[in-house]
Scaffold this motif. Sequence first.
Motif, PDB file in Angstrom:
ATOM      1  N   ARG A  32     -36.541  21.821   4.678  1.00 52.25           N
ATOM      2  CA  ARG A  32     -37.565  20.751   5.004  1.00 52.25           C
ATOM      3  C   ARG A  32     -36.945  20.437   6.468  1.00 52.25           C
ATOM      4  O   ARG A  32     -37.644  20.292   7.508  1.00 52.25           O
ATOM      5  CB  ARG A  32     -37.747  19.795   4.330  1.00 52.25           C
ATOM      6  N   ARG A  33     -35.787  20.172   6.712  1.00 55.02           N
ATOM      7  CA  ARG A  33     -35.067  19.671   7.726  1.00 55.02           C
ATOM      8  C   ARG A  33     -35.121  20.901   8.962  1.00 55.02           C
ATOM      9  O   ARG A  33     -35.230  20.692   9.904  1.00 55.02           O
ATOM     10  CB  ARG A  33     -33.416  19.269   7.726  1.00 55.02           C
ATOM     11  N   PHE A  34     -35.010  21.938   8.493  1.00 52.45           N
ATOM     12  CA  PHE A  34     -34.899  23.212   9.586  1.00 52.45           C
ATOM     13  C   PHE A  34     -36.264  23.583  10.010  1.00 52.45           C
ATOM     14  O   PHE A  34     -36.726  24.015  10.950  1.00 52.45           O
ATOM     15  CB  PHE A  34     -34.231  24.559   8.879  1.00 52.45           C
ATOM     16  N   MET A  35     -37.332  23.156   9.088  1.00 59.06           N
ATOM     17  CA  MET A  35     -38.751  24.241   9.475  1.00 59.06           C
ATOM     18  C   MET A  35     -39.538  22.940   9.566  1.00 59.06           C
ATOM     19  O   MET A  35     -40.803  23.498   9.604  1.00 59.06           O
ATOM     20  CB  MET A  35     -38.922  25.068   8.204  1.00 59.06           C
ATOM     21  N   PHE A  36     -39.464  21.904   9.168  1.00 60.92           N
ATOM     22  CA  PHE A  36     -40.697  20.879   9.250  1.00 60.92           C
ATOM     23  C   PHE A  36     -40.315  19.812  10.173  1.00 60.92           C
ATOM     24  O   PHE A  36     -38.903  19.480  10.457  1.00 60.92           O
ATOM     25  CB  PHE A  36     -41.034  20.335   7.932  1.00 60.92           C
ATOM     26  N   PRO A  37     -41.249  18.863  10.875  1.00 59.99           N
ATOM     27  CA  PRO A  37     -40.847  17.965  11.674  1.00 59.99           C
ATOM     28  C   PRO A  37     -40.042  16.875  10.993  1.00 59.99           C
ATOM     29  O   PRO A  37     -40.153  16.492   9.886  1.00 59.99           O
ATOM     30  CB  PRO A  37     -42.288  17.377  12.116  1.00 59.99           C
ATOM     31  N   LYS A  38     -39.162  15.968  11.800  1.00 57.84           N
ATOM     32  CA  LYS A  38     -38.212  15.021  10.897  1.00 57.84           C
ATOM     33  C   LYS A  38     -39.179  14.046  10.283  1.00 57.84           C
ATOM     34  O   LYS A  38     -38.585  13.413   9.387  1.00 57.84           O
ATOM     35  CB  LYS A  38     -37.341  14.537  12.001  1.00 57.84           C
ATOM     36  N   SER A  39     -40.467  13.715  10.623  1.00 56.79           N
ATOM     37  CA  SER A  39     -40.985  12.752   9.988  1.00 56.79           C
ATOM     38  C   SER A  39     -41.613  13.085   8.940  1.00 56.79           C
ATOM     39  O   SER A  39     -42.172  12.231   8.055  1.00 56.79           O
ATOM     40  CB  SER A  39     -42.405  12.303  11.137  1.00 56.79           C
ATOM     41  N   LYS A  40     -41.681  14.357   8.555  1.00 53.23           N
ATOM     42  CA  LYS A  40     -42.328  14.791   7.313  1.00 53.23           C
ATOM     43  C   LYS A  40     -41.569  14.695   5.996  1.00 53.23           C
ATOM     44  O   LYS A  40     -40.693  15.996   5.886  1.00 53.23           O
ATOM     45  CB  LYS A  40     -42.712  16.383   7.457  1.00 53.23           C
ATOM     46  N   LYS A  41     -41.339  13.772   5.401  1.00 58.30           N
ATOM     47  CA  LYS A  41     -40.394  13.742   4.182  1.00 58.30           C
ATOM     48  C   LYS A  41     -41.063  12.507   3.341  1.00 58.30           C
ATOM     49  O   LYS A  41     -41.898  11.706   3.800  1.00 58.30           O
ATOM     50  CB  LYS A  41     -39.116  13.313   4.509  1.00 58.30           C
ATOM     51  N   PRO A  42     -41.033  12.765   1.996  1.00 58.98           N
ATOM     52  CA  PRO A  42     -41.777  11.518   1.215  1.00 58.98           C
ATOM     53  C   PRO A  42     -40.972  10.537   1.078  1.00 58.98           C
ATOM     54  O   PRO A  42     -39.851  10.551   1.221  1.00 58.98           O
ATOM     55  CB  PRO A  42     -42.017  12.456  -0.249  1.00 58.98           C
ATOM     56  N   PRO A  43     -41.523   9.491   0.654  1.00 58.27           N
ATOM     57  CA  PRO A  43     -40.844   8.065   0.341  1.00 58.27           C
ATOM     58  C   PRO A  43     -40.145   8.368  -0.982  1.00 58.27           C
ATOM     59  O   PRO A  43     -40.534   9.064  -1.955  1.00 58.27           O
ATOM     60  CB  PRO A  43     -42.063   7.138   0.249  1.00 58.27           C
ATOM     61  N   TYR A  44     -39.042   7.532  -1.168  1.00 58.68           N
ATOM     62  CA  TYR A  44     -38.247   7.721  -2.153  1.00 58.68           C
ATOM     63  C   TYR A  44     -37.520   6.500  -2.617  1.00 58.68           C
ATOM     64  O   TYR A  44     -37.411   5.555  -1.766  1.00 58.68           O
ATOM     65  CB  TYR A  44     -37.165   8.765  -2.068  1.00 58.68           C
ATOM     66  N   VAL A  45     -37.120   6.340  -3.874  1.00 55.47           N
ATOM     67  CA  VAL A  45     -36.222   5.180  -4.377  1.00 55.47           C
ATOM     68  C   VAL A  45     -34.762   6.136  -4.401  1.00 55.47           C
ATOM     69  O   VAL A  45     -34.639   7.356  -4.722  1.00 55.47           O
ATOM     70  CB  VAL A  45     -36.685   4.713  -5.669  1.00 55.47           C
ATOM     71  N   PHE A  46     -33.626   5.252  -4.565  1.00 55.32           N
ATOM     72  CA  PHE A  46     -32.577   5.827  -4.878  1.00 55.32           C
ATOM     73  C   PHE A  46     -32.160   5.717  -6.357  1.00 55.32           C
ATOM     74  O   PHE A  46     -32.480   4.748  -7.023  1.00 55.32           O
ATOM     75  CB  PHE A  46     -31.337   5.159  -4.154  1.00 55.32           C
ATOM     76  N   ALA A  47     -31.564   6.687  -7.018  1.00 53.38           N
ATOM     77  CA  ALA A  47     -31.433   6.924  -8.449  1.00 53.38           C
ATOM     78  C   ALA A  47     -29.973   6.952  -8.710  1.00 53.38           C
ATOM     79  O   ALA A  47     -29.222   7.554  -8.043  1.00 53.38           O
ATOM     80  CB  ALA A  47     -32.187   7.760  -9.162  1.00 53.38           C
ATOM     81  N   TYR A  48     -29.511   6.126  -9.842  1.00 57.74           N
ATOM     82  CA  TYR A  48     -28.055   6.221 -10.238  1.00 57.74           C
ATOM     83  C   TYR A  48     -27.615   6.163 -11.582  1.00 57.74           C
ATOM     84  O   TYR A  48     -28.555   5.281 -12.229  1.00 57.74           O
ATOM     85  CB  TYR A  48     -27.276   5.119  -9.516  1.00 57.74           C
ATOM     86  N   HIS A  49     -27.229   7.176 -12.205  1.00 60.73           N
ATOM     87  CA  HIS A  49     -26.968   6.946 -13.552  1.00 60.73           C
ATOM     88  C   HIS A  49     -25.443   7.377 -14.099  1.00 60.73           C
ATOM     89  O   HIS A  49     -24.937   7.808 -13.349  1.00 60.73           O
ATOM     90  CB  HIS A  49     -27.922   7.670 -14.459  1.00 60.73           C
ATOM     91  N   GLU A  50     -25.051   6.726 -15.281  1.00 59.25           N
ATOM     92  CA  GLU A  50     -23.975   7.245 -15.801  1.00 59.25           C
ATOM     93  C   GLU A  50     -24.094   8.099 -17.327  1.00 59.25           C
ATOM     94  O   GLU A  50     -24.608   7.497 -17.997  1.00 59.25           O
ATOM     95  CB  GLU A  50     -22.858   6.022 -15.855  1.00 59.25           C
TER      96      GLU A  50
END
Length: 401
Positions: free
Chosen positions: A161-179
């Motif tokens: 996506r970084r190489f082939m799509f505009p920088k603005s094109k990315k979905p919103p997200y949360v950060f996930a962490y687990h053990e």
Amino acid sequence: MDTTYDVAVIGGGPSGAIAAESLAKSGHSVLLVDPGNRIKPCGGAIPSRALKDFDISEDMLVSKANAARVIAPSGKTVEMRIGDIGFVGMVDRAAFDPYLRARAEKAGATRLTGKLTHMKETEDGNLLLSVEPTGEQAGREKVTLTARLVIGADGANSAVRRFMFPKSKKPPYVFAYHEIIESPKDAYANGFRGDCCDVVYDGRISPDFYGWIFPHGEQTSVGCGSAVKGHNLRTATAALRKASSLEGQRIIRREGAPLPLKPMRRWDNGKNVLLVGDAAGTVAPSSGEGIYYAMLCGQLSANAVASCLATGKSSDLKQARRRFMKDHGRIFLILGIMQSVWYRSDRFRERFVTMCADPDVQRLTWESYLNKKLVRRDPLAHIRVFFKDLGQLLRIPAGQK
């Protein structure tokens, strides 16, 4: 290895591996690129229908859950039993992902353990890729190869996506962490349930998402997610373990990553690249469920790419998103609304857990989750749930946040 392929699939998680396997089975030359050293933080839950839909061996399940407990900020707990309509299968991504990659290779895909470092379109319309070997091949010269089409299945931070799509094109997200921790020897010790998934709605654990305790047989995933900057996920996970009497269990590994929660408006670049899975944002809002949808995206992307290769029409790549949103777009919309309404404060979370005790809510929830579609056979149940939902909202004082 060859240096020219019909399709290069970047990312060997559930989405990429299924796509590579399907395309290889249909006779296309496929390269599957995966670094082989990354395990996504994941509760590991899949609906029982996934075994049939994607021919998954039941041996890959480390356990089966027949119920879920939802836990409110006050500690109030509601158990939601599945009954006889199915189960939640639990997989360990450390074993599950390599299993899927091995299936793709057995089907005829070429595997390359490496990391995509560069990608560009050539004058003839093909794609030139540069891959840096990792794992046992680390330190060797970069591999240069060509592909007619590329499937980007390389996660929320997709290099494709970084190489082939505009920088603005990315979905919103949360950060996930687990053990991943050792499960208690006694599957029912101190409130722990080895046959039940715990979902914790508590602002101290997550101010905008939830925490979880998902048993995996001899191991258990304990974690949380949040998009709130400054919220310490490790501290919250430690608090969750302590509250659940799991703080003394040995930690096997720790993992963290962004988790997208909204499908992108466009998955293809209009020419020769198609994003799928986390790279396209196909993780369910509210629940964070991603494995089933990732595998489905892999299958849909393989169908779209095969059609594009056969017809030469780049517009065929749009089929993957169109089919996915037709079948699941409404569910994603409803889950997104639910998250924005019920996850906003502990008072709302408390009401949400109370609502989960309702038999209509439980039945519709499990049937929708296990069947991956909205339940239509009992419209009166939906009407009852709507008014119960409204009743819970009206009991919350205006302005409460």
